[in-house]
Scaffold this active site. Structure first.
Site, mmCIF file in Angstrom:
data_model
loop_
_atom_site.group_PDB
_atom_site.id
_atom_site.type_symbol
_atom_site.label_atom_id
_atom_site.label_comp_id
_atom_site.label_asym_id
_atom_site.label_seq_id
_atom_site.Cartn_x
_atom_site.Cartn_y
_atom_site.Cartn_z
ATOM 1 N N PRO A 72 24.833 36.557 58.959
ATOM 2 C CA PRO A 72 23.900 35.673 59.946
ATOM 3 C C PRO A 72 24.666 34.356 60.249
ATOM 4 C CG PRO A 72 22.544 36.635 58.145
ATOM 5 C CD PRO A 72 24.004 36.891 57.879
ATOM 6 N N GLU A 75 22.829 38.878 48.802
ATOM 7 C CA GLU A 75 23.019 37.350 49.293
ATOM 8 C C GLU A 75 24.101 37.173 50.324
ATOM 9 O OE1 GLU A 75 19.388 37.586 48.432
ATOM 10 O OE2 GLU A 75 20.102 35.617 49.409
ATOM 11 N N ARG A 116 32.745 50.878 73.673
ATOM 12 C CA ARG A 116 32.499 51.263 74.817
ATOM 13 C C ARG A 116 33.454 50.501 75.975
ATOM 14 N NH1 ARG A 116 27.407 52.626 76.291
ATOM 15 N NH2 ARG A 116 27.391 51.206 78.259
ATOM 16 N N ASP A 138 27.910 47.305 82.925
ATOM 17 C CA ASP A 138 26.830 46.950 81.919
ATOM 18 C C ASP A 138 26.199 45.631 82.311
ATOM 19 O OD1 ASP A 138 26.626 49.344 80.730
ATOM 20 O OD2 ASP A 138 27.544 48.580 78.931
HETATM 21 N N1 LIG Z 1 22.704 38.954 61.965
HETATM 22 C C1 LIG Z 1 23.913 39.577 61.347
HETATM 23 O O1 LIG Z 1 24.648 40.053 62.083
HETATM 24 C C2 LIG Z 1 23.412 40.030 60.045
HETATM 25 C C3 LIG Z 1 24.496 40.550 59.239
HETATM 26 C C4 LIG Z 1 24.155 40.811 58.157
HETATM 27 C C5 LIG Z 1 23.156 40.715 57.375
HETATM 28 N N2 LIG Z 1 22.707 41.145 56.111
HETATM 29 C C6 LIG Z 1 23.520 41.290 55.257
HETATM 30 C C7 LIG Z 1 23.916 39.879 54.802
HETATM 31 C C8 LIG Z 1 25.299 39.389 54.541
HETATM 32 C C9 LIG Z 1 25.738 38.216 54.473
HETATM 33 C C10 LIG Z 1 24.727 37.339 54.118
HETATM 34 C C11 LIG Z 1 23.310 37.496 54.412
HETATM 35 O O2 LIG Z 1 22.621 36.551 54.161
HETATM 36 C C12 LIG Z 1 23.071 38.896 54.514
HETATM 37 N N3 LIG Z 1 21.962 40.349 58.140
HETATM 38 C C13 LIG Z 1 22.284 39.886 59.463
#
Ligand SMILES: NC(=O)c1ccc(NCc2cccc(O)c2)nc1
Length: 224
Positions: free
Chosen positions: A88, A115, A153, A167
């Site tokens: 994230p 985490e 793609r 697209d």
């Molecule tokens: N928005 C995204 O691309 C996304 C990617 C992974 C994920 N979960 C694994 C994860 C990985 C790292 C930190 C963390 O807090 C959670 N969740 C959302």
């Protein structure tokens, strides 16, 4: 193009390897997907690859050594691979970034759980952190599959009809509206222009519709 996936759930990737566009691209040897089970790089007999967080807190953190050893192994085969961490906290995955990623020969996708990974991996081993959107899902695997699909793609000969390349977002606009048979249903009719056979007029109408829809729904895209 080769994708190497570092994950605790390699079997998840059968979801894209067995059906559809990606399965066909694999069959045509345009892409390959190699899963690496991170537990195979664990230092202990319980196959753990995570540990408690320094500073406390409930969550577990993925340790440096198994990930670093796995990347090292991949780089013996793909020395030029780019290591991408799905999280994230990453750069937003948009069509511009998808285009950029489609120019690489080899991408290694690190899928976090718990985490996430020890910060020293992000600092020293990851080339690019990427997010598929502002939300948290249970692991990086689904995000990795989204990245693989969107990037694949854009590779030549992956999509059958060139037109399907038109697209959304390709010219930074949302897609124009689509219609198919019947011409009228429940009193709802297809726009006249689409039945005119005048391709220039149809193309102009579609571009106008795409611009209008983008102004209404995503004005932010117009400032790119
Ligand atoms: N928005 C995204 O691309 C996304 C990617 C992974 C994920 N979960 C694994 C994860 C990985 C790292 C930190 C963390 O807090 C959670 N969740 C959302």
């Amino acid at each position: 193009m080769r994708f190497d996936i570092i994950t605790l759930f390699p079997e998840m990737f059968s979801a894209i390897k067995e059906e559809g566009v990606i399965a066909r691209a694999i069959k045509k040897s345009i892409i390959s997907i190699n899963e690496w089970q991170l537990r195979d790089f664990s230092e202990n007999k319980y196959k753990n690859v995570d540990d408690k967080a320094y500073g406390g807190g409930a969550g577990m953190v993925m340790q440096v050594k198994p990930i670093r050893d796995c990347i090292k192994k991949i780089k013996e085969q793909e020395p030029e691979t780019k290591v991408i961490y799905l999280s994230p906290q990453g750069d937003p995955l948009n069509q511009n970034l998808v285009e950029k990623l489609s120019s690489f020969e080899s991408l290694t996708l690190l899928c976090g759980r718990y985490e996430g990974v020890d910060e020293r991996i992000i600092k020293n081993d990851v080339d690019l952190e990427v997010s598929i959107g502002d939300y948290v899902i249970s692991g990086g695997e689904l995000a990795a599959m989204v990245l693989i699909d969107s990037v694949s793609r854009r590779l030549p000969n992956v999509l059958g009809n060139k037109d399907s390349l038109n697209d959304s977002f390709v010219n930074n606009l949302l897609d124009y509206p689509h219609y198919t048979r019947p011409e009228s249903i429940d009193g709802d009719i297809v726009p006249e222009v689409l039945l005119s056979g005048n391709q220039a007029k149809i193309d102009a109408w579609r571009l106008e519709q795409a611009k209008h829809k983008t102004r209404q729904k995503r004005p932010d895209l117009l400032s790119n």
